[in-house]
Design an enzyme around this catalytic site. Sequence first.
Site, PDB file in Angstrom:
ATOM      1  N   CYS A 123       0.831  -1.203   0.000  1.00  0.00           N
ATOM      2  CA  CYS A 123       0.000   0.000   0.000  1.00  0.00           C
ATOM      3  C   CYS A 123       0.867   1.256   0.000  1.00  0.00           C
ATOM      4  O   CYS A 123       0.586   2.220  -0.735  1.00  0.00           O
ATOM      5  CB  CYS A 123      -0.929  -0.005   1.208  1.00  0.00           C
ATOM      6  N   CYS A 222      -6.081  -3.888   6.954  1.00  0.00           N
ATOM      7  CA  CYS A 222      -7.183  -2.921   6.941  1.00  0.00           C
ATOM      8  C   CYS A 222      -8.388  -3.419   6.164  1.00  0.00           C
ATOM      9  O   CYS A 222      -9.521  -3.071   6.493  1.00  0.00           O
ATOM     10  CB  CYS A 222      -6.704  -1.584   6.383  1.00  0.00           C
TER      11      CYS A 222
END
Length: 392
Positions: A123, A222
């Site tokens: 990410c 997440c």
Amino acid sequence: MTDYPGAPRDAASPPTARDGRRLRVLAAMSGGVDSAVAAARAAEAGHDVTGVHLALSANPQSFRTGARGCCTVEDSRDARRAADVIGIPFYVWDLAERFRQDVVEDFLAEYRAGRTPNPCLRCNEKIKFAALLDKALALGFDAVCTGHYATVVVNEDGTRELHRASDLAKDQSYVLGVLDGRQLAHAMFPLGDTSTTKEEIRAEAARRGLSVARKPDSHDICFIADGDTQGFLARHLGSAEGDILDEEGHRVGRHSGAHGFTVGQRKGLRIGHPAPDGKPRYVLDISPVDNTVTVGPAGSLEVTALTAVRPRWCGTAPQGLGTYTAQLRAHGDETPVTAELTGSGPEAELLVTFDEPVRGVAPGQAVVLYDGPRVVGSATIARTRRRSRAAT
């Protein structure tokens, strides 16, 4: 430097805090306390700050599950409220499709191939300091600001280095080891050079009137809000029964999907009978080709060397052999190593030899090299060499 909104900026010209310029800063605000305080500190330092929340899910949950997950509708609202208190403009940018392709699909593909990825590194590499940074530069911003605990050091010649945070207990430089020199030139980490504790950060947020001061930290992955990674993998990759083997190739159990295991795992093996010596067994290898999982004693996990691919350098690539320390997981310890870079371009490989054997090293994980507090770079582990076995 052009000052009008949206003006293009030469991406090769890095912003420097030391020359006193007022920078146009895009603050990535997750909705948590760290990113909110980082944005507030950047604004307080005199920079022209704009907050942005990244919508990374096409169907975000309305509320997080306890302290798990992030990037929900609730988080977006918290980020907006924080921006209002700080007094900065705020936007929500939809990067859900890019996140799905570059992070979620990559995560699934790695597990499908029998590897153990770290989606936080991906990410940072592909979303926060690629998609987000590229868009920020195109709009005339000088830097992207995040709430990571790491430090950017500016040398006399203007080059930049990534260093560990002042507070090693909160250091997050490992997950930033994928940043290259260009990305680092436009990165800002206002929390990294302070030795304040997390409670002091929360107290600062409260003094600033930020409602996220007591908001729980997000944990785990997440996009798996309930924390059930194996359930997530089973839903997306399906179930396929296979054998659990010992080191001699004898079947000692069955599993419902090799993707539910990782090298070094001890719990949840569902082996029907104990090892001959009565000691615990651990996952040694995962083979997606024949859908088998190999288990054995702890001693068989000891790795003496590894080969890593796709190296990324936080500055100039090292030349020849070098002695460094290496970190193999986000909250792991450093271990002394000798590293050598071979080949170049897409064919480049990093050969890392440990001074003392280490355990639980899984293909797919990142190895991050350090020279003292400085992050040299990172690479993705492809193969390991063990003391008692051939390379995995």
